[in-house]
Design an enzyme around this catalytic site. Structure first.
Site, short mmCIF file in Angstrom:
data_model
loop_
_atom_site.label_atom_id
_atom_site.label_comp_id
_atom_site.label_asym_id
_atom_site.label_seq_id
_atom_site.Cartn_x
_atom_site.Cartn_y
_atom_site.Cartn_z
N GLU A 164 0.86 -1.19 0.00
CA GLU A 164 0.00 0.00 0.00
C GLU A 164 0.89 1.23 0.00
OE1 GLU A 164 -3.09 0.16 3.00
OE2 GLU A 164 -2.87 2.34 3.19
N GLU A 169 -2.44 11.26 3.24
CA GLU A 169 -3.43 11.07 4.29
C GLU A 169 -3.40 12.31 5.17
OE1 GLU A 169 -4.14 6.73 5.84
OE2 GLU A 169 -2.00 7.16 5.86
#
Length: 282
Positions: A164, A169
Site C-alpha cells: 500500500e 493522508e
C-alpha cells in the site's frame, strides 16, 4: 615594468579562472549528491481525469466501494471507521469542474455517517511513474481524507502483502499536516513507514494543493506542490519491498478510525474533499 604587469595580470586571470572552475565543480558535486531533491518532470501522460463532466464519476475508470467493510477487511474497513460508503450523489458527484466526496452525519444502513470511496481496480493500474492529484481537503476532528494506491494482486496475496502506498493522508484536526506512508509485510498499520510534512503558514482545507509520488524500482519520493519531503527505499522498510508490480488508485474520505480518531461535538458536517484532477505519468 610593463612585462611584470602583464605577468601579474596573467597570474591573476589564471587564479580567477581556477576559482571559477572550482566553484562550478563544487556546484556540480552538490547537485549530484542532492539530486533526489529535484522535482522530476514526467511528460508521458498515461491516465487523466479532469472531472469536467457533471454527474457521477466516469465509470470507465472509477469503481465504487460500497458498505462499511467486508469479511476480508473487517468492520469499519479494518480501521474502526464509522462511515458507510455509498454511490449516491449526496456523497459523491462531479460538479463545477471538480469531484466532490462528501462525508455526512446521518443514520444510514446502521452507520452514523456516510461518505464515498472510489478506485481504479481492474480499470487502470501502473507500475512506477508519477501519480498526482490536485485536492482541497476537508477538515475537522475525525475526518480522514486519503489518496492512495494498492497492489493489483491484493485478491491473491491479501493485504498487506500486496503493498500500500499512501500518497496523501490527513487527520482533519491537523489542517496543516500531510502524511505519506508505505505499508507492507512487517510494516503495516501502526507500524507503517511514514513521514509528515507541515505547511506551517498554509492550510490544506483553504485551497488546492498537489499531492504526488514519483516511484521507481528502489524508491518512492513524496511531494506536496513542488516540495519533496520524503524518500522511502528498500533500506527503510522492515520487511520485503513489495512495490515492484502495478498498483491501482483509491480516493476516499473516512470518518473516525484508528488514524484520525472519532469526530467530536465540534466537528461540522458535511465535510467535502474537492479533487480538481488526477494524473499519472510514466
Amino acid at each position: 615594468m610593463k612585462l611584470i604587469n602583464k605577468i601579474s595580470l596573467r597570474r591573476r586571470d589564471t587564479l580567477l579562472i581556477g576559482l571559477m572552475l572550482l566553484a562550478i565543480a563544487a556546484l556540480t558535486i552538490s547537485c549530484e549528491a542532492d539530486e533526489t531533491q529535484e522535482v522530476t518532470t514526467l511528460t508521458n501522460l498515461t491516465f487523466e481525469d479532469n472531472f469536467d463532466t457533471a454527474g457521477a464519476p466516469n465509470s470507465a475508470v472509477w469503481n465504487y466501494d460500497i458498505g462499511n467493510g467486508t469479511a476480508d477487511t473487517g468492520p469499519g474497513w479494518g480501521n474502526n471507521e464509522l462511515q458507510y460508503y455509498t454511490n449516491r450523489p449526496e456523497n459523491i458527484r462531479v460538479e463545477d469542474g471538480v469531484l466532490k466526496i462528501i462525508a455526512t452525519q446521518e443514520s444510514f444502513e446502521g452507520s452514523g455517517y456516510t461518505s464515498a470511496r472510489i478506485n481504479t481496480k481492474g480499470l487502470f493500474t501502473q507500475k512506477y511513474g508519477r501519480f498526482e492529484a490536485r485536492i482541497q481537503l476537508p477538515w475537522g476532528q475525525g475526518v480522514w481524507p486519503a489518496f492512495w494506491l494498492l497492489g493489483e494482486n491484493i485478491d491473491t496475496v491479501s493485504w498487506p502483502f500486496c503493498g500500500e502506498i499512501d500518497v496523501m493522508e490527513n487527520r482533519g484536526q491537523e489542517p496543516t499536516v500531510v502524511t505519506g506512508s508505505v505499508h507492507g509485510p512487517g510494516y503495516s498499520g501502526g507500524n507503517a513507514i511514514s513521514k509528515e510534512y507541515d505547511l506551517v503558514n498554509d492550510r490544506l482545507d483553504t485551497g488546492f494543493h498537489i499531492f504526488g509520488i514519483e516511484w521507481g524500482p528502489d524508491y518512492i519520493n513524496y511531494y506536496i506542490d513542488d516540495v519533496l519531503y520524503n524518500q522511502i527505499t528498500p533500506e527503510d522498510v522492515t520487511g520485503d519491498w513489495v512495490f515492484n508490480q502495478p498498483f491501482y488508485i483509491i480516493m476516499n474520505v473516512a470518518v473516525g478510525g484508528s488514524f484520525a480518531g472519532p469526530p467530536s461535538q465540534q466537528t461540522v458536517f458535511p465535510q467535502t474533499m474537492l479533487v480538481d484532477y488526477v494524473r499519472v505519468y510514466q
